[in-house]
Design a protein around this motif. Structure first.
Motif, short mmCIF file in Angstrom:
data_model
loop_
_atom_site.label_atom_id
_atom_site.label_comp_id
_atom_site.label_asym_id
_atom_site.label_seq_id
_atom_site.Cartn_x
_atom_site.Cartn_y
_atom_site.Cartn_z
N TYR A 1 64.19 -15.15 76.81
CA TYR A 1 64.38 -15.23 75.40
C TYR A 1 65.88 -15.46 75.18
O TYR A 1 66.74 -14.62 75.61
CB TYR A 1 63.64 -14.25 74.47
N HIS A 2 66.16 -16.10 74.20
CA HIS A 2 67.59 -16.23 73.77
C HIS A 2 67.59 -16.70 72.29
O HIS A 2 66.64 -17.30 71.77
CB HIS A 2 68.47 -17.41 74.33
N GLU A 3 68.38 -16.10 71.62
CA GLU A 3 68.67 -16.42 70.11
C GLU A 3 69.38 -17.77 69.73
O GLU A 3 70.11 -18.24 70.62
CB GLU A 3 69.33 -15.12 69.55
N HIS A 4 69.07 -18.25 68.52
CA HIS A 4 70.02 -19.48 68.26
C HIS A 4 70.68 -19.34 66.76
O HIS A 4 69.70 -18.97 65.90
CB HIS A 4 68.91 -20.69 68.40
N ILE A 5 71.80 -19.59 66.33
CA ILE A 5 72.29 -19.50 65.34
C ILE A 5 72.12 -20.81 64.52
O ILE A 5 72.34 -21.98 65.07
CB ILE A 5 73.74 -19.05 65.23
N LYS B 1 65.03 -28.90 62.32
CA LYS B 1 64.55 -28.91 63.58
C LYS B 1 63.89 -27.66 64.21
O LYS B 1 62.85 -27.85 64.68
CB LYS B 1 65.54 -29.10 64.57
N ILE B 2 64.38 -26.63 64.09
CA ILE B 2 63.84 -25.33 64.28
C ILE B 2 62.44 -25.07 63.50
O ILE B 2 61.53 -24.67 64.08
CB ILE B 2 64.82 -24.18 64.13
N ALA B 3 62.48 -25.47 62.10
CA ALA B 3 61.33 -25.29 61.50
C ALA B 3 60.22 -26.12 61.90
O ALA B 3 59.03 -25.72 61.85
CB ALA B 3 61.55 -25.42 59.77
N GLU B 4 60.40 -27.24 62.00
CA GLU B 4 59.44 -28.14 62.73
C GLU B 4 58.99 -27.89 63.94
O GLU B 4 57.54 -27.80 64.33
CB GLU B 4 59.97 -29.73 62.87
N TYR B 5 59.69 -27.08 64.94
CA TYR B 5 59.37 -26.68 66.25
C TYR B 5 58.26 -25.53 65.89
O TYR B 5 57.30 -25.45 66.52
CB TYR B 5 60.59 -26.06 67.00
#
Length: 42
Positions: free
Chosen positions: A9-13, A22-26
């Motif tokens: 697991y890794h976080e993304h800012i 892009k993150i919301a669609e994922y």
């Protein structure tokens, strides 16, 4: 109690609107695909 974090697991800012989109669609697509996963019914 067991492990607290998911392996690899890794976080993304989120730095801008395109990144947020892009993150919301994922996340949305990932939830929809989960029902088709073989582990869903277990």
């Amino acid at each position: 109690m067991g492990k607290l974090w998911q392996r690899n697991y890794h976080e993304h800012i989120i730095r801008n609107a395109p990144s947020h989109q892009k993150i919301a669609e994922y996340i949305i697509n990932n939830l929809l695909l989960w029902q088709q996963d073989i582990l869903f019914a277990l």
